[in-house]
Design a protein around this motif. Structure first.
Motif, mmCIF file in Angstrom:
data_model
loop_
_atom_site.group_PDB
_atom_site.id
_atom_site.type_symbol
_atom_site.label_atom_id
_atom_site.label_comp_id
_atom_site.label_asym_id
_atom_site.label_seq_id
_atom_site.Cartn_x
_atom_site.Cartn_y
_atom_site.Cartn_z
ATOM 1 N N ALA A 106 0.833 -1.204 0.000
ATOM 2 C CA ALA A 106 0.000 0.000 0.000
ATOM 3 C C ALA A 106 0.868 1.254 0.000
ATOM 4 O O ALA A 106 0.537 2.252 -0.646
ATOM 5 C CB ALA A 106 -0.923 -0.002 1.221
ATOM 6 N N GLY A 107 1.995 1.211 0.721
ATOM 7 C CA GLY A 107 2.937 2.332 0.721
ATOM 8 C C GLY A 107 3.533 2.560 -0.659
ATOM 9 O O GLY A 107 3.694 3.710 -1.100
ATOM 10 N N TRP A 108 3.865 1.487 -1.366
ATOM 11 C CA TRP A 108 4.346 1.627 -2.744
ATOM 12 C C TRP A 108 3.290 2.337 -3.597
ATOM 13 O O TRP A 108 3.618 3.256 -4.359
ATOM 14 C CB TRP A 108 4.604 0.249 -3.369
ATOM 15 N N ALA A 109 2.037 1.878 -3.466
ATOM 16 C CA ALA A 109 0.962 2.477 -4.263
ATOM 17 C C ALA A 109 0.777 3.948 -3.917
ATOM 18 O O ALA A 109 0.562 4.781 -4.811
ATOM 19 C CB ALA A 109 -0.340 1.710 -4.030
ATOM 20 N N PHE A 110 0.872 4.281 -2.646
ATOM 21 C CA PHE A 110 0.730 5.671 -2.222
ATOM 22 C C PHE A 110 1.828 6.529 -2.843
ATOM 23 O O PHE A 110 1.568 7.627 -3.368
ATOM 24 C CB PHE A 110 0.778 5.741 -0.702
ATOM 25 N N GLY A 111 3.046 6.036 -2.832
ATOM 26 C CA GLY A 111 4.146 6.768 -3.438
ATOM 27 C C GLY A 111 4.003 6.921 -4.935
ATOM 28 O O GLY A 111 4.401 7.939 -5.513
ATOM 29 N N TYR A 112 3.405 5.925 -5.580
ATOM 30 C CA TYR A 112 3.244 5.981 -7.033
ATOM 31 C C TYR A 112 2.229 7.029 -7.474
ATOM 32 O O TYR A 112 2.205 7.413 -8.645
ATOM 33 C CB TYR A 112 2.865 4.592 -7.569
ATOM 34 N N ILE A 113 1.382 7.491 -6.550
ATOM 35 C CA ILE A 113 0.511 8.618 -6.890
ATOM 36 C C ILE A 113 1.374 9.801 -7.315
ATOM 37 O O ILE A 113 1.116 10.458 -8.332
ATOM 38 C CB ILE A 113 -0.362 9.011 -5.684
ATOM 39 N N PHE A 114 2.433 10.054 -6.570
ATOM 40 C CA PHE A 114 3.325 11.181 -6.850
ATOM 41 C C PHE A 114 4.231 10.891 -8.041
ATOM 42 O O PHE A 114 4.553 11.798 -8.826
ATOM 43 C CB PHE A 114 4.152 11.510 -5.602
ATOM 44 N N GLU A 115 4.627 9.613 -8.211
ATOM 45 C CA GLU A 115 5.447 9.239 -9.363
ATOM 46 C C GLU A 115 4.665 9.456 -10.662
ATOM 47 O O GLU A 115 5.205 9.988 -11.643
ATOM 48 C CB GLU A 115 5.877 7.768 -9.246
ATOM 49 N N MET A 116 3.418 9.036 -10.678
ATOM 50 C CA MET A 116 2.596 9.198 -11.872
ATOM 51 C C MET A 116 2.320 10.676 -12.157
ATOM 52 O O MET A 116 2.356 11.124 -13.308
ATOM 53 C CB MET A 116 1.267 8.454 -11.727
ATOM 54 N N ALA A 117 2.033 11.430 -11.105
ATOM 55 C CA ALA A 117 1.767 12.862 -11.284
ATOM 56 C C ALA A 117 2.969 13.580 -11.883
ATOM 57 O O ALA A 117 2.825 14.544 -12.650
ATOM 58 C CB ALA A 117 1.384 13.497 -9.954
ATOM 59 N N ALA A 118 4.172 13.071 -11.555
ATOM 60 C CA ALA A 118 5.398 13.675 -12.077
ATOM 61 C C ALA A 118 5.781 13.128 -13.449
ATOM 62 O O ALA A 118 6.778 13.565 -14.042
ATOM 63 C CB ALA A 118 6.546 13.446 -11.096
ATOM 64 N N GLY A 119 5.000 12.145 -13.956
ATOM 65 C CA GLY A 119 5.281 11.599 -15.281
ATOM 66 C C GLY A 119 6.404 10.593 -15.309
ATOM 67 O O GLY A 119 7.018 10.377 -16.352
ATOM 68 N N HIS A 120 6.657 9.937 -14.176
ATOM 69 C CA HIS A 120 7.714 8.921 -14.120
ATOM 70 C C HIS A 120 7.114 7.555 -14.463
ATOM 71 O O HIS A 120 6.556 6.873 -13.604
ATOM 72 C CB HIS A 120 8.347 8.886 -12.732
#
Length: 463
Positions: A106-120
């Protein structure tokens, strides 16, 4: 002692219990198993297990909880069978172990919110590097656990029920939105055909076994979560119809997840459906790669997907945390607010080896062996998942069904299920539930437990 509290409405209980069932397994586990098991043919078998086997066990767990108004350990003692409370302790242990690694994901998924928003959208290379940043991803996991604890600390009606009433409808709306968008993509129909057109030649004992395992785990059975939630239900509630609605909600969201995932994979693969791998590979590698091909809308779609995933995860982590918290409040007499934060902190610490097991620590990444992938060394997270999900849960479900039918006795269970359901006694549902918990569930779940232990920990395959 302050009153334990309870659900204030029928819809609140159903939303919370359905939220317990709905989680990461519905989003990635179900679509993957469908793909491996012949598409619609697997879906049919899965549905059969959900209603023929899992529904009776679910109704039984809720009934035990409501009858005793206790946690999974206290419930057996309250019924006069203290020597059986080891089953409740086993369920609490399973819940703690599951939450310890579930929170990491779940922590990975939470962090990926910001990764996706940044276009990574870097796919496999990015995910591998991402999991090595343990302080960063550990911080995301800590934030997720704190959010879970905050919800649980506010009690049943003011915390768990209130959150479920908000999270579950939002989750469904977001998923349907993603489904609609996925269906507009090129080659989406290839994904739909892969998902819904059955290939019965793929059906074998292994597929049937996997369908049963997916159904049992996805409905949160065998770990005491539904005994705990049942303990907060009033006597006017119709347990049988509530269990049916919870099962339908879980199945419905799993099916919607497939309608969301497979068109995306059809789009990415050009209709070949290559890359329909489950687990972290699908969620954190394949799908971000797809989002990266969507042009300017990619960051928005990717961000919304991982927000959705976090909503699904939170509905489950809340129920997983509530189980040991209820035990601490009922049996150890610890004030609820204090119990929540103590238990959450302990479980987060227990999850650290799972956090370290994706390349950061050689020991926690390779020093554990199961035979799921041919006897190769595996990481700590996967090993604990095999112990808790695949082994303890079917054993717990087997013992709960056997206890209800042959120790507590069916007539006592019938009396509890008839509360709030005046037409239950003498009905076909009563006859079927009695048969299922007396013979079907103990036999099937007992066999599954034995086969799983032999296969995953001793390399002995009997099918």
């Amino acid at each position: 002692m302050a009153p334990r509290g309870g659900f204030s409405s029928r819809i609140g209980f159903i939303a919370a219990a359905a939220g317990s069932a709905v989680g990461l397994g519905n989003i990635w586990g179900f679509p993957f198993e469908v793909g491996e098991g012949g598409g619609a043919a697997f879906v049919v078998i899965y549905l059969m297990f959900c209603f023929i086997l899992c529904f009776p066990v679910m109704a039984t767990e809720i009934a035990i909880g409501r009858k005793t108004q206790k946690n999974p350990v206290g419930a057996f003692t309250a019924l006069g069978y203290k020597n059986w409370n080891w089953v409740g302790k086993l369920g609490i242990l399973a819940g703690i172990l599951i939450l310890s690694f579930y929170n990491v994901i779940a922590g990975w998924a939470f962090g990926y919110i910001f990764e996706m928003a940044a276009g990574h959208f870097g796919g496999g290379e990015q995910f591998g590097a991402y999991t090595l940043k343990i302080f960063k991803v550990g911080g995301y996991g800590l934030a997720f656990m704190a959010t879970t604890a905050l919800v649980v600390s506010r009690g049943i009606s003011g915390g768990i029920e209130k959150a479920a009433k908000m999270l579950m409808p939002t989750l469904v709306v977001m998923m349907l939105g993603m489904v609609i968008y996925s269906l507009t993509l090129p080659n989406a129909m290839d994904g739909i055909r892969f998902y819904l057109v059955p290939d019965f030649s793929k059906i074998n004992a292994g597929v049937v076994y996997n369908a049963m395992g997916q159904a049992f785990f996805s409905l949160s059975l065998g770990m005491g979560a539904l005994i705990t939630y049942g303990s907060y239900v009033n006597k006017k509630e119709n347990i049988v119809s509530a269990a049916a609605l919870i099962t339908l909600a879980d199945v419905g969201i799993a099916v919607i997840a497939g309608l969301m995932i497979f068109p995306l994979i059809g789009f990415m693969s050009g209709g070949t459906m290559e890359g329909a791998a489950g687990g972290p590979g699908l969620i954190f590698v394949t799908l971000p790669t797809i989002f990266g091909t969507l042009g300017s809308i990619g960051p928005l779609v990717g961000t919304l997907f991982f927000v959705l995933l976090c909503f699904a995860a939170l509905t489950s982590t809340v129920s997983l945390l509530e189980v040991p918290v209820a035990y601490a409040v009922d049996e150890l007499k610890i004030r609820r607010s204090r119990a929540v934060w103590i238990v959450a902190g302990i479980i987060f610490v227990i999850g650290i080896p799972s956090l370290l097991g994706f390349g950061y620590s050689d020991f926690f990444s390779t020093a554990f062996t199961t035979y799921k992938e041919g006897g190769t060394d595996t990481d700590f997270l996967s090993f604990i998942a095999s112990v808790a999900n695949d082994s303890i849960l079917p054993l717990g479900g087997c013992m709960i069904a056997f206890f209800a039918a042959h120790v507590w006795k069916k007539h006592n269970l019938d009396d509890e299920l008839a509360e709030g359901s005046p037409n239950y006694k003498g009905s076909f549902v009563q006859k079927y539930l009695n048969f299922a918990i007396s013979y079907l569930a103990p036999f099937v779940l007992g066999v599954v437990f034995v086969l799983t232990v032999l296969f995953k920990f001793f390399g002995i395959s009997l099918f």
